[in-house]
Scaffold this active site. Structure first.
Site, PDB file in Angstrom:
ATOM      1  N   HIS A  95      34.309  44.784  50.945  1.00 32.18           N
ATOM      2  CA  HIS A  95      34.723  43.663  50.095  1.00 32.18           C
ATOM      3  C   HIS A  95      35.420  42.609  50.967  1.00 32.18           C
ATOM      4  O   HIS A  95      36.626  42.656  51.183  1.00 32.18           O
ATOM      5  CB  HIS A  95      35.664  44.159  48.990  1.00 32.18           C
ATOM      6  CG  HIS A  95      35.959  43.138  47.941  1.00 32.18           C
ATOM      7  ND1 HIS A  95      35.499  43.228  46.641  1.00 32.18           N
ATOM      8  CD2 HIS A  95      36.683  41.986  47.979  1.00 32.18           C
ATOM      9  CE1 HIS A  95      35.923  42.207  45.939  1.00 32.18           C
ATOM     10  NE2 HIS A  95      36.645  41.427  46.740  1.00 32.18           N
TER      11      HIS A  95
ATOM     12  N   HIS B 191      35.058  38.286  51.826  1.00 38.24           N
ATOM     13  CA  HIS B 191      34.433  36.979  51.608  1.00 38.24           C
ATOM     14  C   HIS B 191      34.357  36.228  52.932  1.00 38.24           C
ATOM     15  O   HIS B 191      35.374  36.106  53.626  1.00 38.24           O
ATOM     16  CB  HIS B 191      35.245  36.157  50.608  1.00 38.24           C
ATOM     17  CG  HIS B 191      35.325  36.772  49.246  1.00 38.24           C
ATOM     18  ND1 HIS B 191      34.476  36.428  48.214  1.00 38.24           N
ATOM     19  CD2 HIS B 191      36.157  37.715  48.739  1.00 38.24           C
ATOM     20  CE1 HIS B 191      34.786  37.132  47.136  1.00 38.24           C
ATOM     21  NE2 HIS B 191      35.794  37.919  47.428  1.00 38.24           N
TER      22      HIS B 191
ATOM     23  N   HIS C 284      33.247  41.320  40.749  1.00 40.41           N
ATOM     24  CA  HIS C 284      34.689  41.309  40.566  1.00 40.41           C
ATOM     25  C   HIS C 284      35.000  41.503  39.084  1.00 40.41           C
ATOM     26  O   HIS C 284      34.400  40.856  38.231  1.00 40.41           O
ATOM     27  CB  HIS C 284      35.281  39.962  40.997  1.00 40.41           C
ATOM     28  CG  HIS C 284      35.266  39.721  42.475  1.00 40.41           C
ATOM     29  ND1 HIS C 284      34.131  39.826  43.236  1.00 40.41           N
ATOM     30  CD2 HIS C 284      36.266  39.362  43.330  1.00 40.41           C
ATOM     31  CE1 HIS C 284      34.431  39.532  44.506  1.00 40.41           C
ATOM     32  NE2 HIS C 284      35.709  39.261  44.582  1.00 40.41           N
TER      33      HIS C 284
ATOM     34  N   GLU D  97      40.704  42.523  37.871  1.00 35.85           N
ATOM     35  CA  GLU D  97      41.734  42.018  38.776  1.00 35.85           C
ATOM     36  C   GLU D  97      42.752  41.303  37.895  1.00 35.85           C
ATOM     37  O   GLU D  97      43.751  41.878  37.489  1.00 35.85           O
ATOM     38  CB  GLU D  97      41.126  41.104  39.833  1.00 35.85           C
ATOM     39  CG  GLU D  97      42.114  40.591  40.862  1.00 35.85           C
ATOM     40  CD  GLU D  97      41.489  39.602  41.846  1.00 35.85           C
ATOM     41  OE1 GLU D  97      42.143  39.314  42.856  1.00 35.85           O
ATOM     42  OE2 GLU D  97      40.366  39.110  41.594  1.00 35.85           O
TER      43      GLU D  97
ATOM     44  N   ASP E 235      39.546  41.676  51.384  1.00 32.76           N
ATOM     45  CA  ASP E 235      39.240  40.572  50.475  1.00 32.76           C
ATOM     46  C   ASP E 235      39.154  39.238  51.222  1.00 32.76           C
ATOM     47  O   ASP E 235      38.079  38.788  51.579  1.00 32.76           O
ATOM     48  CB  ASP E 235      40.274  40.528  49.346  1.00 32.76           C
ATOM     49  CG  ASP E 235      39.823  39.772  48.121  1.00 32.76           C
ATOM     50  OD1 ASP E 235      38.655  39.351  48.083  1.00 32.76           O
ATOM     51  OD2 ASP E 235      40.627  39.608  47.189  1.00 32.76           O
ATOM     52  N   ASP E 236      40.291  38.579  51.411  1.00 28.28           N
ATOM     53  CA  ASP E 236      40.379  37.292  52.127  1.00 28.28           C
ATOM     54  C   ASP E 236      41.573  37.387  53.072  1.00 28.28           C
ATOM     55  O   ASP E 236      42.648  36.822  52.795  1.00 28.28           O
ATOM     56  CB  ASP E 236      40.574  36.134  51.138  1.00 28.28           C
ATOM     57  CG  ASP E 236      39.491  36.093  50.070  1.00 28.28           C
ATOM     58  OD1 ASP E 236      38.395  35.615  50.356  1.00 28.28           O
ATOM     59  OD2 ASP E 236      39.768  36.559  48.939  1.00 28.28           O
TER      60      ASP E 236
END
Length: 322
Positions: A10, A12, A187, A190, A268-269
């Site tokens: 996961h 981006h 997603h 969340e 994630d980021d």
């Protein structure tokens, strides 16, 4: 102790762009990104919607296939330095050619070529629609995914603002991707409540859920996730950075694992959330007492859940053996 090798499912691509990389491109292209960074030079945002705005503003400097090739090399080299041997990265035709298939092929070719040149780490692409861009654009993105499905593009997913629309609105896009043989993830759970996870399972029929952590609020849903073998792509540092949980000690990752839910761990980021894969593992070890056996299990789960061919999966599982 930081377990290696690691598998990350996961991540981006644009969200993994280091601030110094984005500033460098901005200077080259003479793009003013003053509102993107804070006084320390880090990405600036106050809440989830602010994060999305900053994320999309930062992509202004990524204008050509070569820009994305440079970004791919940067991201993969940093992941490799964290002990990651295999990663699946979310790629969006919305940012790569405006969902035009011909342009998307050019961007994708540049990304794939760059990925193949980085030794020590394998990458696969998950084509991702943006939920708050709406279902019509998601259909276009799904067509881009279906037309380029193959050895490198192996999955389809959805990110963006979970509050926009319903999972059912995006069923056509996921059906299109499924017919093309792509693995499916989305997603959910969340900032959306447990019902968001349930709707995603019912209408998008995914095998993995990005985040999914708010399922913990519904014991019946947790039982369903465990029973059906749905894999959660858990990103603890992201959830804390965005205020979903006040601190890592409050994160439900340990409870989900104890309830029999299959989980993986990702960043994630990472530059947005001031984390790395090593940081994630160190926090889980410090707070929950996870050791080598825990990390081996979650990486074996990731290998089995990965959207890759059987030979790659077998190789990853062998490399994870004690």
């Amino acid at each position: 102790m930081s377990f290696s090798p690691k598998i990350e499912l996961h991540l981006h691509l644009e969200g993994a762009a280091p601030p110094d990389f984005v500033r460098r491109l901005a200077d080259e292209k003479r793009v003013n990104l003053s509102r993107v960074f804070d006084e320390r030079g880090a990405y600036s945002y106050k809440d989830f919607e602010g994060f999305l705005r900053t994320y999309e503003a930062a992509t202004q400097v990524l204008r050509t296939p070569e820009d994305y090739a440079r970004l791919t090399r940067e991201v993969l080299e940093r992941s490799r330095d964290q002990g990651v041997i295999y990663t699946e990265i979310f790629l969006s035709p919305d940012f790569c050619g405006g969902r035009d298939l011909s342009a998307w092929r050019e961007y994708l070719g540049a990304i794939e070529e760059a990925a193949s040149a980085v030794d020590g780490i394998a990458m696969r692409g998950i084509v991702t629609c943006i939920r708050h861009f709406g279902p019509d654009k998601a259909r276009q993105t799904a067509r881009c995914a279906a037309e380029t499905a193959g050895a490198f593009v192996t999955g389809f997913g959805m990110g963006g603002n979970e509050a926009m629309g319903t999972a059912r609105d995006f069923a056509w896009a996921f059906d299109c991707a499924r017919e093309a043989g792509l693995g499916l993830t989305s997603h959910a759970g969340e900032f959306g409540r447990p019902a968001s996870v349930r709707d995603t399972l019912d209408h998008l029929r995914v095998s993995r859920v990005g985040h999914g952590v708010r399922a913990i609020e519904d014991p019946a849903l947790v039982e369903r996730l465990a029973r059906e073998g749905i894999v959660l792509e858990v990103c603890p540092g992201s959830n804390v950075a965005l205020g979903l949980y006040a601190k890592i000690e409050a994160h439900p990752v340990e409870r989900l694992l104890a309830a029999g839910v299959d989980i993986t761990v990702s960043t994630d980021d990472p530059p947005f959330f001031h984390t790395t894969m090593r940081d994630e593992y160190d926090a889980l070890e410090r707070v929950f007492g996870w050791g080598e056996d825990h990390f081996r299990v979650i990486n074996q789960t990731a290998a089995r859940a990965a959207f890759c061919d059987a030979a790659t999966r077998e190789d990853l599982l062998k490399r994870l053996e004690p």
